[in-house]
Structures are given as structure tokens and as C-alpha cells.
Design an enzyme around this catalytic site. Structure first.
Site, PDB file in Angstrom:
ATOM      1  N   GLN A 270       0.838  -1.201   0.000  1.00 53.56           N
ATOM      2  CA  GLN A 270       0.000   0.000   0.000  1.00 53.56           C
ATOM      3  C   GLN A 270       0.872   1.248   0.000  1.00 53.56           C
ATOM      4  O   GLN A 270       0.358   2.354  -0.117  1.00 53.56           O
ATOM      5  CB  GLN A 270      -0.865   0.049   1.276  1.00 53.56           C
ATOM      6  CG  GLN A 270      -1.947  -0.986   1.384  1.00 53.56           C
ATOM      7  CD  GLN A 270      -2.582  -0.986   2.771  1.00 53.56           C
ATOM      8  OE1 GLN A 270      -2.443  -1.949   3.507  1.00 53.56           O
ATOM      9  NE2 GLN A 270      -3.284   0.065   3.142  1.00 53.56           N
TER      10      GLN A 270
ATOM     11  N   PHE B 179      -6.152  -4.261   3.466  1.00 52.47           N
ATOM     12  CA  PHE B 179      -6.864  -3.940   4.705  1.00 52.47           C
ATOM     13  C   PHE B 179      -5.976  -3.311   5.769  1.00 52.47           C
ATOM     14  O   PHE B 179      -6.299  -3.364   6.944  1.00 52.47           O
ATOM     15  CB  PHE B 179      -7.575  -5.190   5.267  1.00 52.47           C
ATOM     16  CG  PHE B 179      -8.421  -5.908   4.260  1.00 52.47           C
ATOM     17  CD1 PHE B 179      -9.562  -5.300   3.755  1.00 52.47           C
ATOM     18  CD2 PHE B 179      -8.077  -7.170   3.790  1.00 52.47           C
ATOM     19  CE1 PHE B 179     -10.351  -5.937   2.813  1.00 52.47           C
ATOM     20  CE2 PHE B 179      -8.850  -7.815   2.838  1.00 52.47           C
ATOM     21  CZ  PHE B 179      -9.985  -7.200   2.342  1.00 52.47           C
TER      22      PHE B 179
ATOM     23  N   GLU C 172       0.313  -1.843   4.676  1.00 51.56           N
ATOM     24  CA  GLU C 172       0.719  -0.441   4.808  1.00 51.56           C
ATOM     25  C   GLU C 172       2.180  -0.383   5.232  1.00 51.56           C
ATOM     26  O   GLU C 172       2.960   0.395   4.713  1.00 51.56           O
ATOM     27  CB  GLU C 172      -0.181   0.303   5.811  1.00 51.56           C
ATOM     28  CG  GLU C 172       0.164   1.792   5.884  1.00 51.56           C
ATOM     29  CD  GLU C 172      -0.740   2.609   6.810  1.00 51.56           C
ATOM     30  OE1 GLU C 172      -1.865   2.202   7.098  1.00 51.56           O
ATOM     31  OE2 GLU C 172      -0.283   3.693   7.232  1.00 51.56           O
TER      32      GLU C 172
ATOM     33  N   ARG D 190      -4.717   7.322  16.881  1.00 50.36           N
ATOM     34  CA  ARG D 190      -6.086   7.298  16.340  1.00 50.36           C
ATOM     35  C   ARG D 190      -7.069   6.740  17.375  1.00 50.36           C
ATOM     36  O   ARG D 190      -8.209   7.181  17.444  1.00 50.36           O
ATOM     37  CB  ARG D 190      -6.153   6.517  15.023  1.00 50.36           C
ATOM     38  CG  ARG D 190      -7.514   6.602  14.326  1.00 50.36           C
ATOM     39  CD  ARG D 190      -7.509   6.053  12.912  1.00 50.36           C
ATOM     40  NE  ARG D 190      -6.967   6.986  11.939  1.00 50.36           N
ATOM     41  CZ  ARG D 190      -7.665   7.940  11.327  1.00 50.36           C
ATOM     42  NH1 ARG D 190      -8.950   8.094  11.594  1.00 50.36           N
ATOM     43  NH2 ARG D 190      -7.085   8.732  10.460  1.00 50.36           N
TER      44      ARG D 190
ATOM     45  N   ARG E 197      -7.831  -1.833   8.963  1.00 50.56           N
ATOM     46  CA  ARG E 197      -9.079  -1.082   8.785  1.00 50.56           C
ATOM     47  C   ARG E 197      -9.663  -0.579  10.115  1.00 50.56           C
ATOM     48  O   ARG E 197     -10.099  -1.376  10.936  1.00 50.56           O
ATOM     49  CB  ARG E 197     -10.087  -1.991   8.086  1.00 50.56           C
ATOM     50  CG  ARG E 197     -11.202  -1.290   7.367  1.00 50.56           C
ATOM     51  CD  ARG E 197     -12.015  -2.314   6.614  1.00 50.56           C
ATOM     52  NE  ARG E 197     -12.858  -1.726   5.589  1.00 50.56           N
ATOM     53  CZ  ARG E 197     -13.531  -2.425   4.697  1.00 50.56           C
ATOM     54  NH1 ARG E 197     -13.449  -3.731   4.701  1.00 50.56           N
ATOM     55  NH2 ARG E 197     -14.262  -1.838   3.798  1.00 50.56           N
TER      56      ARG E 197
ATOM     57  N   PHE F 146      -7.813   1.222  12.264  1.00 53.77           N
ATOM     58  CA  PHE F 146      -6.542   1.760  12.745  1.00 53.77           C
ATOM     59  C   PHE F 146      -6.622   2.226  14.204  1.00 53.77           C
ATOM     60  O   PHE F 146      -6.272   3.349  14.530  1.00 53.77           O
ATOM     61  CB  PHE F 146      -6.146   2.934  11.834  1.00 53.77           C
ATOM     62  CG  PHE F 146      -4.668   3.210  11.718  1.00 53.77           C
ATOM     63  CD1 PHE F 146      -3.829   2.375  11.004  1.00 53.77           C
ATOM     64  CD2 PHE F 146      -4.111   4.352  12.298  1.00 53.77           C
ATOM     65  CE1 PHE F 146      -2.466   2.667  10.869  1.00 53.77           C
ATOM     66  CE2 PHE F 146      -2.745   4.642  12.174  1.00 53.77           C
ATOM     67  CZ  PHE F 146      -1.936   3.797  11.448  1.00 53.77           C
TER      68      PHE F 146
ATOM     69  N   THR G  31      -3.537  10.935  10.813  1.00 50.87           N
ATOM     70  CA  THR G  31      -3.313  11.735  12.023  1.00 50.87           C
ATOM     71  C   THR G  31      -1.931  12.389  11.999  1.00 50.87           C
ATOM     72  O   THR G  31      -1.728  13.406  12.643  1.00 50.87           O
ATOM     73  CB  THR G  31      -3.474  10.877  13.292  1.00 50.87           C
ATOM     74  OG1 THR G  31      -2.486   9.842  13.271  1.00 50.87           O
ATOM     75  CG2 THR G  31      -4.863  10.272  13.352  1.00 50.87           C
TER      76      THR G  31
ATOM     77  N   ALA H 139      -5.838   5.134   5.551  1.00 49.62           N
ATOM     78  CA  ALA H 139      -6.609   6.142   6.287  1.00 49.62           C
ATOM     79  C   ALA H 139      -7.875   6.554   5.525  1.00 49.62           C
ATOM     80  O   ALA H 139      -8.347   7.684   5.679  1.00 49.62           O
ATOM     81  CB  ALA H 139      -5.732   7.349   6.615  1.00 49.62           C
TER      82      ALA H 139
ATOM     83  N   GLU I 150     -12.950   2.923   5.838  1.00 45.57           N
ATOM     84  CA  GLU I 150     -12.902   2.384   7.194  1.00 45.57           C
ATOM     85  C   GLU I 150     -14.177   2.542   8.028  1.00 45.57           C
ATOM     86  O   GLU I 150     -14.519   1.650   8.806  1.00 45.57           O
ATOM     87  CB  GLU I 150     -11.721   3.014   7.946  1.00 45.57           C
ATOM     88  CG  GLU I 150     -10.402   2.587   7.343  1.00 45.57           C
ATOM     89  CD  GLU I 150      -9.225   3.331   7.956  1.00 45.57           C
ATOM     90  OE1 GLU I 150      -9.070   4.522   7.645  1.00 45.57           O
ATOM     91  OE2 GLU I 150      -8.500   2.737   8.739  1.00 45.57           O
TER      92      GLU I 150
HETATM   93  N1  LUZ Z   1      -2.310   5.055   8.540  1.00 44.56           N
HETATM   94  C1  LUZ Z   1      -1.548   6.043   9.018  1.00 44.56           C
HETATM   95  C2  LUZ Z   1      -3.620   5.011   8.756  1.00 44.56           C
HETATM   96  O1  LUZ Z   1      -0.342   6.016   8.830  1.00 44.56           O
HETATM   97  N2  LUZ Z   1      -2.110   7.039   9.704  1.00 44.56           N
HETATM   98  C3  LUZ Z   1      -3.421   7.086   9.963  1.00 44.56           C
HETATM   99  O2  LUZ Z   1      -3.903   8.023  10.597  1.00 44.56           O
HETATM  100  C4  LUZ Z   1      -4.219   6.024   9.487  1.00 44.56           C
HETATM  101  N3  LUZ Z   1      -5.515   5.980   9.738  1.00 44.56           N
HETATM  102  C5  LUZ Z   1      -6.239   4.974   9.294  1.00 44.56           C
HETATM  103  C6  LUZ Z   1      -5.632   3.978   8.574  1.00 44.56           C
HETATM  104  N4  LUZ Z   1      -4.344   3.996   8.301  1.00 44.56           N
HETATM  105 MO1  MOS Z   2      -4.967   1.483   6.707  1.00 47.82          MO
HETATM  106  S1  MOS Z   2      -5.675   0.523   8.313  1.00 47.82           S
HETATM  107  O1  MOS Z   2      -3.703   0.852   5.953  1.00 47.82           O
HETATM  108  O2  MOS Z   2      -6.012   2.531   6.043  1.00 47.82           O
END
Ligand code: LUZ
Ligand code: MOS
Length: 745
Positions: free
Chosen positions: A189, A220, A224, A302, A334, A336, A432, A501, A702
Site C-alpha cells: 500500500q 486492509f 501499509e 487514532r 481497517r 486503525f 493523524t 486512512a 474504514e
Molecule cells: N495510517 C496512518 C492510517 O499512517 N495514519 C493514519 O492516521 C491512518 N488511519 C487509518 C488507517 N491507516
Molecule cells: Mo490502513 S488501516 O492501511 O487505512
């Protein structure tokens, strides 16, 4: 024609479907067999003697730094001395075939000294084993406020891990190019993260690493941060051997080696006044972070920012503690961290409802956010559709009548009980970490009128490319079939944020719109020249030039050609940075989110009181989705999110024994299948155009996940119909086994 047609025909290529280059080596990972200890020696002699095994790489083969930690530098690519979890990579076997690479990996022996491990977050916290410092958000005067509450309830709540179970397991393939460059195909991702970390480990500049992503077979959040190690390993293998290297984890490896959703164990205290209005809330969230930071600190942040969900609570103090344990580093999933925090507050609401002998719904309805209310971090609620969606849901589905119907049913049936719960959701949109809220797009119009759009967004089945296509078609005024969204590459769009996010379409879509708008402006000027009119009078509609509201004979293709002929640039690049957001981690205040997504769900369940089995009968949702960029995609995201949330809340139980994952195959780990997917109906609020995202849309990925939290409380509702005085420990998931224990234990 949908961009998913190739999925249906089986033509879509994932990492393991890419044509294999000549001289390809296959890589397999050797991992730590213990949860905590020291690595004394790695014996590769037997492995190297296997015909077809080419090399075994360890930390000693790294030319740059042996470090892949993104936020905190606390994670080695290959363990050099210390072992922190079962499944931690130690070495990489390169071989002529995948089978031989796995045989080689099995033949590498590790000499280790084992220490006691820590697996429980509270135990880790007590021992001072933290990933980083704890954090606290605070508004009002909590201690004083509790002293004047009419009712104060206290308790604990815990939620479990969750396996991402993307269909495509983690993988990467790296091709060495001339001049010390590398082409790295990764199922990530976050192409830029892979590029940056690979460059660091290989000791080459980022320009030497081109990361390319066609699509992912699901992610999901699991890709990331945790797609990175495998991509780096493939690149390291290519650097050392000079040959292309592919690594694709088997399902079994993927389950054991990679982190999950963070389990949380929390304490809560909630105070209400005599009108059942929230006065004060205090919570401590112990996050089981695993053995390295990964994204844990961002996830905990978060959690804090969602600890009051869609409710107004004037006095709040919530502390998050990232606890270091000997499990695979837990990671993005998903929601987070928000689902975990929301579950704690809903548990507190349940306790309060018990104490008062009233329906949870009465408390929920009473405390929803209204315009101008403050979140505990000082952000002002703007256009909050919390009350509206909750009220709409109650009215549309006659929740009062439904409650009565369920009571009657429960009176009439001894061994089958029904239950109901509502769940409001408020989810903040933006990373965030403010700096991550930027995206880019590169748009080419070719001389035949066809258009290629590249962005930083990664298509992982969530439909972001459909949305980007629709945005480009809308902005350029041409049919979508003239446009293609190309692969994601660090060469076409640089310095991208992860597609995460829920913000992929928001931000990359906005950049796409900006780039298309720039090209459109140039085309319109040329059209004005052709038709001898003001640019203001020109429009492009359905691929035809329109002047003063009348279609002309100038078609898109002619216009593009004429523009090219006049030596005008038909390419545009754009960069979008979400405006108006900021956050101060010292004071824990700010406006971290561009906006919030709101909605509410009603979940009905029924249980078999002899067996403890249950059905999710109905999920009814009212969702604030803005003006949809792709209605069927958004509907799919709502339904998929809810079902995935049900898996987390109800059936996906993850346990470890001394750090060893117990359910480590698909015969023992069960996610919801089509039979456990309930009847879901989602109504999207109309007239909720969003001023803060592209074409008045709202992020979708999400927020729907968290509606499923209602299912947990609906089950408790049904259980209480059978055993009214049962004392519930709030421990998710609520498996049939637990239901049975509550009914008869
Ligand atoms: N990833 C991230 C996320 O690096 N920062 C976030 O605030 C976030 N929020 C939701 C899903 N992935
Ligand atoms: Mo995220 S939980 O990779 O939006």
C-alpha cells in the site's frame, strides 16, 4: 466495462502472476523459532549443500543499515543478535526454484538461547516494556466532574487480534537493472515507504529504486507497513546475487510471520448526570503492540482521537500505552485503533445501562454530537450527522416498535432469544500524522485523445481507480472509456503517502482533478480560438466542444490534435495537500481531521440458547456518505466493512501459546463466509455534500467497519433475555463458545 472485469476473467496479474524473468531466483525466509532470546549461531552448511540453493543471506550481507522501522527505528530486517518473536526473519535462502528455497530454509539451523517472553500488555506495562511513552488526551476537569456525577460505572474491556487475510499473500519481485538500479514489484500500500527503506538497507539513493504496483489482492492495512520487509529482501537478494529475486509467502508463513490488528485491554470509568447525560469519561488503553513499533504509535493516536466516538463528553481523560510484547509487531488494520477505542466506550455505556436498568439506546440517543460540540482534542464538530443518522435509523426502522416485537418474541420463546443494539459511528478523515496528507497525480492526454492518469493511490480492490477514472472523466468532459488509470509507480508520482486512512480517493482524486483541470483549461482556450469566442463560453461535454450551450462540430479528438499542433503541453502534474489541518502532540489538541464521517447501524441477532450458536438477522444502516464518486463501490465498502467487523467482534479468535500462534492455518482460523454474511441494508443520507473532499464526496473505506461493534452488544442483549442477571466481562470476540458459557456457565 469495469476495471474489475479482468478479475472475473482471471486475467488480473498479482505479484506471483507476473512473467518470470530469466535467471529468476526464489527466496524463502528462515525465522526465529522462539519468542524471546539470543541468536548464537546460524548454520547454513546443510542448506548450501542442497543442489539448487545458491546463497543464504543474513544480517552480515546487508550493505546499508539493518533497519526497517518506519516511525521508530527498532526493527531489524534480519535478526542479528536478539530474537523478539516467533516468525522474526533471520536469514533468506536464494534458490533456483521455490520448492528448493523452502527446503533450503528448513535446512538452516539456528542455535539460540531462550528467555522468558512477555505476551500480555498489562504485564509488559508493569515491567516498563513500552514501545514509546504513553499519551493522554484531556479535556475539562475529569476528577472534579466525577465527584458530581449521579452515576459512575467502572470496568474492563478487551478486544482481540484480527488477521487481515488478504487473498494475495505478501510478496515482491525485484529485477536488477543496469547502472545499479532496481525495479521492484511489490504488493504494498506504500510504494514510497518500500522505496525509502529499500534504499536505506541497500545503501543506494532512492532514485535507484523504482517501486511499481499494479494492484493488490487485498490489504486492509496489512500491507501499509508490513509489505516492506519482503520487498527489501527481494531487493537485497537481487543486489547480492545480481539476479532477479522473487519472494511470495505461503499462507501458512504469512499467518505466522506478520502482525495483526492490535489486541487492546482497557479500563474504563464513565459518569452520567441524573438525565443520563455524559459528564466524564476516563480510560486507559493497553495496546498490545508486539515486538517492534511498526505503526503502533500512530494507531494508538487514532485510538485516543476516537475514544469518544460520536458522543459529546465534556470531561475526558484517556491514556494510551503502547506495550512491547514478544509477538509479531501488530499493525494497521481497517479502523486503525479506532474500533478498539469505540468498543471500550460502548462497553461503558452497557454498564451504565445495566446500572440504570434501561436500554443502551436511551443513553446513546441522549449524548450524540451536535454542531459546534468539542471533541476531547479541541476540534469542533462540523456538520455532524450523528443525531440525524441515529434519528433517521430509529424512525426508518421503527426501532421502538422493533424493541417491543423482540420483547414479545422473547416472552413467547424459551430457547430462542432475540437481541438488538444500535451503534453510532464517527470517524475522522485524514492521516493523524499531518505531513502524510498529500498526494500527487500525473495526467497525459495523447494525440489520439486517449488519456492516462497516474496517481499515488494503490488499487487493492477498494475501487480507488474507478473513482479516479470518474473524476477524470467528469473534469475533462469525456466518456470514462477514453481514460485509463495506470499502475502506481514511484517514477511517475514521487513521495507518495500510503494508500490508507480511507483517504486514497479523497487526496489522489483531488490531485487528479487539479491536473485534469489544468489540461482542460488549455484545451478550452484552443477551442475558444477555433470558434472565435471567449473561453468562458466554451465547455466540453461528452467529448464534444460546446459553445454558448450549443454543441459544435469540434470533437475531443480534433481539439486534442489541434492543441498538440499548436505545441501546447497536454500533460499536467498536480499535488494536493489537505488544507486546514494541524495537530500539536505536546498539548494533544488541534484539528487533525479534514472532516468526520457519521452514521448509525441497528443490528438484530438471535441466539439458540441450548447451543450458544447465533445468527445476525439484520443490519440496518444509515450512512453519511457525501456525494458518491461510485455508488456501487461505496455500497460494497459498507457491506464488506460490516462483515469484516463482524468477524473481528464475533468469530475470529486469535490466541497464542507462549508466543506461538495457535490458529495458524485456514482450517483453524475462520473469517465470515457468505453464510455468515447477514442481510445488510444501507441507506445513504442524501443532501450531505461534503465541502472538504473532491466533488463533495466522503471517504468510505474504514468507517463502516465499526458498525459491527453493535453486534457484540446485540448478542449481550439476547443473552440477557435468557439470563437477566448475568455479569458480562467485555471480552471480544463473542464466539458461540463464549455465548454458551454466558448462558449456562
Ligand atoms: N495510517 C496512518 C492510517 O499512517 N495514519 C493514519 O492516521 C491512518 N488511519 C487509518 C488507517 N491507516
Ligand atoms: Mo490502513 S488501516 O492501511 O487505512
Amino acid at each position: 466495462m469495469s476495471i474489475f472485469d479482468s478479475h472475473v476473467r482471471g486475467e488480473s496479474q498479482f505479484i506471483d502472476d507476473l512473467p518470470e524473468p530469466r535467471h529468476l531466483l526464489h527466496a524463502a525466509v528462515v525465522v526465529s523459532p522462539i519468542a524471546h532470546g539470543r541468536l548464537l549461531a546460524v548454520d547454513t552448511a546443510v542448506a548450501l549443500a542442497i543442489e539448487g540453493v545458491v546463497r543464504v543471506l543474513t544480517a552480515a550481507d546487508i550493505s546499508g543499515v539493518n533497519q526497517i522501522g518506519g516511525i521508530i527505528e527498532d526493527e531489524e530486517l534480519f535478526a542479528a543478535n536478539d530474537l523478539h518473536f516467533i516468525g522474526q526473519p533471520v536469514a533468506l535462502v536464494l534458490a533456483e526454484s521455490r520448492r528448493i528455497s523452502r527446503r533450503g530454509a528448513a535446512a538452516v539451523t539456528l542455535e539460540v538461547e531462550e528467555y522468558e517472553g512477555v505476551f500480555d500488555p498489562r504485564e509488559a506495562a508493569a515491567k516498563g516494556l513500552l514501545i514509546s511513552g504513553s499519551r493522554t488526551i484531556n479535556i475539562g476537569d475529569v476528577d472534579e466532574a466525577f465527584s458530581r456525577c449521579h452515576l459512575v460505572v467502572e470496568g474492563c474491556a478487551s478486544s482481540g487480534a484480527q488477521e487481515h487475510l488478504y487473498l494475495e499473500t505478501q510478496g515482491a519481485m525485484c529485477l536488477p537493472l543496469e547502472g545499479g538500479r532496481f525495479l521492484l514489484h511489490s504488493s504494498t500500500q506504500a510504494p514510497t515507504v518500500v522505496q525509502r527503506i529499500t534504499a536505506k538497507v541497500l545503501a543506494v539513493p532512492m532514485q535507484s529504486i523504482e517501486v511499481e504496483v499494479k494492484r493488490l489482492g487485498g490489504a486492509f492495512g496489512g500491507k501499509e507497513d508490513q509489505a516492506t520487509p519482503w520487498a527489501v529482501m527481494a531487493a537485497l537478494g537481487a543486489q547480492v546475487s545480481g539476479r532477479p529475486v522473487k519472494i511470495v509467502l505461503s499462507r501458512h508463513e504469512d499467518l505466522r510471520f506478520t502482525g495483526k490488528r492490535h489486541p487492546y485491554s482497557s479500563d474504563f470509568k464513565l459518569g452520567l448526570d441524573e438525565n443520563n447525560v455524559f459528564v466524564a469519561y476516563e480510560a486507559t488503553l493497553y495496546q498490545n503492540s508486539g515486538a517492534a513499533a511498526d505503526l503502533s504509535t500512530a494507531i494508538l493516536e487514532r485510538s485516543l482521537l476516537h475514544s469518544s466516538n460520536a458522543y459529546l463528553i465534556p470531561h475526558v481523560r484517556v491514556t494510551g500505552i503502547p506495550c512491547k510484547t514478544n509477538l509479531a509487531p501488530n499493525t494497521a488494520f481497517r479502523g486503525f485503533g479506532a474500533p478498539q477505542a469505540m468498543f471500550v466506550l460502548e462497553s461503558a455505556i452497557s454498564e451504565a445501562a445495566n446500572a440504570l436498568g434501561i436500554d443502551r439506546i436511551e443513553i446513546q440517543r441522549n449524548n450524540l454530537l451536535a454542531e459546534g460540540d468539542l471533541f476531547p482534542f479541541g476540534m469542533v464538530a462540523e456538520n455532524p450527522h450523528a443525531r440525524r443518522s441515529f434519528a433517521d435509523l430509529e424512525e426508518r426502522h421503527d426501532v421502538r416498535g422493533l424493541r417491543k416485537e423482540i420483547e414479545d418474541f422473547n416472552m413467547a420463546h424459551k430457547l430462542r432469544k432475540r437481541g438488538l443494539a444500535l451503534m453510532p459511528v464517527c470517524f475522522g478523515i485524514s492521516f493523524t500524522s499531518t505531513f502524510l496528507n498529500q498526494a500527487g497525480a500525473l495526467v497525459h492526454v495523447y494525440t489520439d485523445g486517449s488519456v492516462a492518469v497516474s496517481t499515488g493511490a494503490v488499487e487493492m480492490g477498494q475501487g480507488v481507480n474507478v473513482k479516479i477514472l470518474n473524476i477524470a472523466a467528469h473534469e475533462l468532459g469525456i466518456p470514462a472509456d477514453r481514460i485509463t488509470v495506470t499502475r502506481t509507480s514511484t517514477t511517475t508520482v514521487a513521495n507518495t503517502s500510503p494508500t490508507a486512512a480511507s483517504s486514497g480517493a479523497d487526496m489522489n482524486g483531488m490531485a487528479t482533478q487539479m491536473a485534469c483541470s489544468a489540461i482542460r483549461k488549455r484545451l478550452v482556450d484552443v477551442a475558444a480560438e477555433i470558434h472565435g469566442c471567449e473561453s468562458m463560453a466554451v465547455d466540453i461535454v461528452d467529448g464534444v466542444v460546446v459553445v454558448g450551450g450549443k454543441r459544435t462540430g469540434t470533437l475531443w479528438n480534433d481539439l486534442v490534435w489541434q492543441t498538440y499542433f499548436k505545441r501546447i503541453n497536454l500533460t499536467a502534474q498536480a499535488h494536493y495537500a489537505t488544507p486546514g489541518i494541524h495537530y500539536d502532540r505536546e498539548t494533544e489538541t488541534g484539528k487533525p481531521f479534514a472532516y468526520h464521517v457519521f452514521g448509525a447501524a441497528a443490528i438484530e441477532v438471535s441466539i439458540d440458547c441450548l447451543r450458544g450458536t447465533y445468527d445476525i438477522d439484520r443490519v440496518r444502516i444509515v450512512h453519511d456518505g457525501g456525494r458518491s464518486l461510485a455508488p456501487s463501490v461505496d455500497r460494497g465498502q459498507v457491506e464488506g466493512g460490516v462483515v469484516q467487523g463482524l468477524g473481528w467482534m464475533l468469530m475470529e479468535e486469535i490466541d497464542w501459546s507462549n508466543g506461538r500462534l495457535l490458529a495458524d492455518s485456514l482450517s483453524t482460523y475462520k473469517i465470515p463466509d457468505i453464510h455468515s454474511a447477514p442481510d445488510i441494508e444501507c441507506v445513504f443520507l442524501d443532501d450531505t455534500a461534503n465541502p472538504h473532499a473532491v466533488l463533495a464526496s466522503k471517504a468510505i473505506g474504514e468507517p463502516p467497519f465499526m458498525y459491527a461493534i453493535g453486534a457484540y452488544f446485540a448478542l449481550i442483549d439476547a443473552i440477557k433475555a435468557y439470563r437477566p442477571d448475568i455479569k458480562v466481562e467485555y471480552e471480544a470476540p463473542m464466539t458461540p463458545e463464549k455465548v454458551l458459557k454466558l448462558l449456562h456457565g
